[in-house]
Each structure stands twice: as C-alpha cells, then as structure tokens.
Design a protein around this motif. Structure first.
Motif, mmCIF file in Angstrom:
data_model
loop_
_atom_site.group_PDB
_atom_site.id
_atom_site.type_symbol
_atom_site.label_atom_id
_atom_site.label_comp_id
_atom_site.label_asym_id
_atom_site.label_seq_id
_atom_site.Cartn_x
_atom_site.Cartn_y
_atom_site.Cartn_z
ATOM 1 N N VAL A 43 0.859 -1.187 0.000
ATOM 2 C CA VAL A 43 0.000 0.000 0.000
ATOM 3 C C VAL A 43 0.894 1.235 0.000
ATOM 4 O O VAL A 43 1.823 1.334 0.809
ATOM 5 C CB VAL A 43 -0.910 0.025 1.242
ATOM 6 C CG1 VAL A 43 -1.767 1.281 1.258
ATOM 7 C CG2 VAL A 43 -1.775 -1.225 1.299
ATOM 8 N N ARG A 64 -0.240 -6.462 5.428
ATOM 9 C CA ARG A 64 0.138 -5.622 4.301
ATOM 10 C C ARG A 64 1.367 -4.788 4.675
ATOM 11 O O ARG A 64 1.552 -4.429 5.842
ATOM 12 C CB ARG A 64 -1.001 -4.675 3.914
ATOM 13 C CG ARG A 64 -2.184 -5.347 3.257
ATOM 14 C CD ARG A 64 -3.220 -4.320 2.832
ATOM 15 N NE ARG A 64 -4.135 -4.841 1.836
ATOM 16 C CZ ARG A 64 -4.898 -4.082 1.055
ATOM 17 N NH1 ARG A 64 -4.862 -2.761 1.168
ATOM 18 N NH2 ARG A 64 -5.690 -4.628 0.158
ATOM 19 N N HIS A 66 3.387 -1.130 4.002
ATOM 20 C CA HIS A 66 2.932 0.228 3.731
ATOM 21 C C HIS A 66 4.112 1.144 3.444
ATOM 22 O O HIS A 66 5.117 1.112 4.170
ATOM 23 C CB HIS A 66 2.152 0.770 4.934
ATOM 24 C CG HIS A 66 0.946 -0.045 5.298
ATOM 25 N ND1 HIS A 66 -0.336 0.367 5.041
ATOM 26 C CD2 HIS A 66 0.840 -1.266 5.883
ATOM 27 C CE1 HIS A 66 -1.194 -0.567 5.458
ATOM 28 N NE2 HIS A 66 -0.490 -1.561 5.970
ATOM 29 N N ALA A 113 -2.874 -1.044 -3.226
ATOM 30 C CA ALA A 113 -3.713 0.131 -2.956
ATOM 31 C C ALA A 113 -2.854 1.387 -2.968
ATOM 32 O O ALA A 113 -1.664 1.349 -2.645
ATOM 33 C CB ALA A 113 -4.430 -0.006 -1.618
#
Length: 226
Positions: A43, A64, A66, A113
């Motif tokens: 992300v 996830r 980041h 994302a």
C-alpha cells in the motif's frame, strides 16, 4: 522539528527512511521485499502528513506492507514516533515526490492500494493547476495498481472532491466502486481513522468526501487477448 521528533528522526530515519531522490537517481534500490523482509501486498500513501492515520492503518493491517511518501520532514519525524510507539515493522517512510517515484521506480501493476487523503486543496482558482489529482496522475496511479487494486481519495473541499471524481471517472482503467450511489461518493469507511485535521474540517463546516476506485481487470478494459 520538536525535540521529540528530532530524537525519533536520529534514531529511526537511518533504518526506516529513504530519499526518493536517491531511488530515482538509482543510487539506492527500490526494493520493498528487501526492506520488509517478505513479499506482501503493498500500500502506498501519497502525502502521509503527520502520520496519524498512516500509523493506525498500518497497525490494523499487519498482513500488508505500507509506504508513506511525504515531503514535510516534521511530519515524517512525527510518524517515526508513532512507528516506535506501536512497534510497527510493516511501514517504511520515503521523503520526496511521490509522483516521480511512481513514474520512475514503481513497477506497473505492483500496488495493492494507493491512498490520497486530504491533499493540499490549493483553494485559489489560479493555483488549482497545482492540485495533485489531475488526469495524468490518475493514469499513472492506475497503471501502478494491480488488477483489483484500489485508489482511495478523501478531501474536505467540495470542488476538489468533484474534480477528483471527474478525473478518476475519466480514467479508463478505474471504476468507481460507489457508482450506483448518489453522487458516486463512498460512505465514509469506519476503518479510516478520524484525524485532528478532519475534526477541524467538520468544526469549520466542511463536509468530507470519500471516493474509492478499483483498477479494472484486463478483461474489462478490452486489453486482454481473446
């Protein structure tokens, strides 16, 4: 920086921080798998500000990894303080221009994302060309999303929200996940933290608009070979 921010910077920036300029120049590698020691959905947040929501969202999604990209050093230092406090191991900080990073180093279809929360609204009409969300940026972001990956935007400026929706609606790789809802706006996700900045926007009478777009699968763009 405050004294606390400076101490966090001195302790943690050499380990968790990287300069976009070095990545773009090729003097440092862009290698999230090596940074985090694993392969995981990635992300990227463009403009993490003071890191209030960034740290909370990273803590809430340990599966996830980041990347927080920001130009404001005290904001990055404040985020480092939050990383230390929460003991996060799935968040890396990048100082510099996120668009240049996306353009030159981030591979196509590599991001799960992208988040753009409360970018600078440049409210004066003569300055609006400086706004981040423009057609060329939407196209760039969409190309870096994996099929099914999401672009989440939020702003408290009505005309910027409309601009975001118009720009992203015009990008053929993106589809509005709330297209069937009035105005195409996404209901505010309960998982997105309410920051002090957003509280202030409400106090000043500004509505907050969320938009969530998904990158279409190849079959839906007509690019997939039959």
């Amino acid at each position: 920086m405050t004294e606390g921010q400076q101490r966090a910077w001195d302790r943690s920036w050499p380990v968790l921080g990287r300069d976009v300029a070095d990545l773009v120049a090729g003097t440092a590698p862009y290698d999230p798998a090596a940074w985090f020691g694993r392969e995981a959905p990635l992300v990227l947040e463009i403009g993490s500000g003071m890191g209030e929501s960034t740290a909370a969202l990273a803590a809430a999604a340990p599966e996830r990894d980041h990347l927080a990209v920001e130009v404001f050093e005290p904001g990055l230092a404040q985020l480092l303080m939050r990383v230390e406090e929460l003991g996060l191991t799935n968040l890396a900080l990048l100082r510099g221009d996120a668009v240049e990073l996306l353009r030159t180093r981030v591979p196509e279809a590599s991001l799960a994302a992208v988040r753009i929360f409360f970018p600078d609204p440049w409210p004066k009409r003569k300055h609006r060309k400086r706004r981040l969300v423009q057609p060329e940026v939407a196209a760039l972001v969409a190309s870096r999303l994996e099929p099914g990956g999401t672009l989440h935007l939020a702003t408290d400026w009505d005309d910027y929200a409309t601009q975001m929706r118009t720009v992203c609606d015009g990008e053929h790789l993106l589809e509005n996940t709330a297209a069937s809802r009035p105005g195409g706006w996404t209901p505010r996700p309960v998982w997105r933290p309410v920051t002090k900045f957003e509280h202030r926007a409400h106090q000043e009478g500004r509505d907050v608009h969320d938009l969530v777009y998904r990158r279409r699968c190849a079959e839906r763009t007509g690019d997939h070979a039959s």
